[in-house]
Design a protein around this motif. Structure first.
Motif, PDB file in Angstrom:
ATOM      1  N   HIS A  54       0.823  -1.223   0.000  1.00 52.06           N
ATOM      2  CA  HIS A  54       0.000   0.000   0.000  1.00 52.06           C
ATOM      3  C   HIS A  54       0.853   1.267   0.000  1.00 52.06           C
ATOM      4  CE1 HIS A  54      -3.783  -2.134   0.642  1.00 52.06           C
ATOM      5  NE2 HIS A  54      -3.111  -2.934   1.442  1.00 52.06           N
ATOM      6  N   GLU A  55       2.067   1.159  -0.484  1.00 47.28           N
ATOM      7  CA  GLU A  55       2.997   2.294  -0.442  1.00 47.28           C
ATOM      8  C   GLU A  55       2.406   3.558  -1.056  1.00 47.28           C
ATOM      9  OE1 GLU A  55       7.473   3.373  -1.973  1.00 47.28           O
ATOM     10  OE2 GLU A  55       6.978   1.305  -1.467  1.00 47.28           O
ATOM     11  N   ALA A  56       1.695   3.429  -2.149  1.00 47.97           N
ATOM     12  CA  ALA A  56       1.138   4.608  -2.840  1.00 47.97           C
ATOM     13  C   ALA A  56       0.052   5.289  -2.011  1.00 47.97           C
ATOM     14  CB  ALA A  56       0.579   4.206  -4.201  1.00 47.97           C
ATOM     15  N   ASP A  57      -0.551   4.568  -1.075  1.00 45.26           N
ATOM     16  CA  ASP A  57      -1.635   5.120  -0.266  1.00 45.26           C
ATOM     17  C   ASP A  57      -1.156   5.745   1.043  1.00 45.26           C
ATOM     18  OD1 ASP A  57      -3.475   4.109  -2.176  1.00 45.26           O
ATOM     19  OD2 ASP A  57      -3.401   2.148  -1.189  1.00 45.26           O
ATOM     20  N   LEU A  58       0.101   5.575   1.352  1.00 43.94           N
ATOM     21  CA  LEU A  58       0.637   6.076   2.619  1.00 43.94           C
ATOM     22  C   LEU A  58       1.073   7.528   2.495  1.00 43.94           C
ATOM     23  CD1 LEU A  58       2.848   2.995   3.551  1.00 43.94           C
ATOM     24  CD2 LEU A  58       0.648   3.628   4.572  1.00 43.94           C
ATOM     25  N   ALA A  59       0.883   8.284   3.580  1.00 44.40           N
ATOM     26  CA  ALA A  59       1.274   9.695   3.591  1.00 44.40           C
ATOM     27  C   ALA A  59       2.789   9.847   3.430  1.00 44.40           C
ATOM     28  CB  ALA A  59       0.811  10.354   4.886  1.00 44.40           C
ATOM     29  N   SER A  90       2.337   4.819  17.086  1.00 43.52           N
ATOM     30  CA  SER A  90       1.513   6.031  16.959  1.00 43.52           C
ATOM     31  C   SER A  90       1.833   6.766  15.664  1.00 43.52           C
ATOM     32  CB  SER A  90       1.740   6.955  18.153  1.00 43.52           C
ATOM     33  OG  SER A  90       1.225   6.378  19.315  1.00 43.52           O
ATOM     34  N   ARG A  91       3.115   6.876  15.353  1.00 40.37           N
ATOM     35  CA  ARG A  91       3.497   7.531  14.100  1.00 40.37           C
ATOM     36  C   ARG A  91       2.961   6.750  12.900  1.00 40.37           C
ATOM     37  NH1 ARG A  91       8.360   7.777  16.913  1.00 40.37           N
ATOM     38  NH2 ARG A  91       9.296   6.204  15.556  1.00 40.37           N
ATOM     39  N   GLU A  98      -5.392   6.203   6.378  1.00 40.82           N
ATOM     40  CA  GLU A  98      -6.344   5.904   5.305  1.00 40.82           C
ATOM     41  C   GLU A  98      -6.266   4.467   4.811  1.00 40.82           C
ATOM     42  OE1 GLU A  98      -8.591   8.226   4.393  1.00 40.82           O
ATOM     43  OE2 GLU A  98      -7.694   9.475   5.956  1.00 40.82           O
ATOM     44  N   VAL A  99      -5.364   3.667   5.383  1.00 36.49           N
ATOM     45  CA  VAL A  99      -5.153   2.294   4.912  1.00 36.49           C
ATOM     46  C   VAL A  99      -5.578   1.324   6.017  1.00 36.49           C
ATOM     47  CG1 VAL A  99      -3.494   0.682   3.891  1.00 36.49           C
ATOM     48  CG2 VAL A  99      -3.219   3.145   3.529  1.00 36.49           C
ATOM     49  N   ALA A 100      -6.815   0.894   5.952  1.00 35.41           N
ATOM     50  CA  ALA A 100      -7.411   0.079   7.013  1.00 35.41           C
ATOM     51  C   ALA A 100      -6.612  -1.176   7.365  1.00 35.41           C
ATOM     52  CB  ALA A 100      -8.847  -0.287   6.653  1.00 35.41           C
TER      53      ALA A 100
END
Length: 114
Positions: A54-59, A90-91, A98-100
């Motif tokens: 999910h790298e593309a979805d991570l901030a 936490s970080r 956004e990535v359940a």
């Protein structure tokens, strides 16, 4: 004196910690290393796979990977620092909000460090 032993638990009936009863009984606690007999290590491997998927979805994917690395490094210690692990989790929660699937694994890891 008889050979009868008993345990009295007051309060809500939950017991947390070792209990031994009977003649020559021992209760041993060994702290250190991976909690839950390797469960944290397995969850961390799953987390790292999910971060890659999910790298593309991570901030901040690079920092999320670094946080996971911090957790892995801390778990390798003889006495892992719970607060360092919780800070990294936490970080990660913030970076992967956004990535359940990632948040779910982070929550499972957090539950191992109450």
């Amino acid at each position: 004196m008889g050979d009868e032993y008993g345990v009295h638990v007051s309060g809500d009936g939950r017991i947390s910690g070792p209990i031994a009863m009977g003649a020559h009984a021992r209760a041993v606690v060994v702290n250190g290393g991976d909690p839950a007999g390797g469960e944290a290590g397995a969850l961390l491997e799953r987390l790292e796979r999910l971060l890659a998927a999910h790298e593309a979805d991570l901030a901040e994917p690079a920092r999320a990977r670094r946080d996971a690395g911090d957790i892995r490094q801390e778990l390798a210690e003889t006495e892992p620092d719970r607060s360092r692990i919780l800070d990294a989790l936490s970080r990660l929660s913030a970076r992967a909000a956004e990535v359940a699937p990632v948040v779910e694994v982070v929550s499972q890891l957090r539950a191992l460090f109450p």
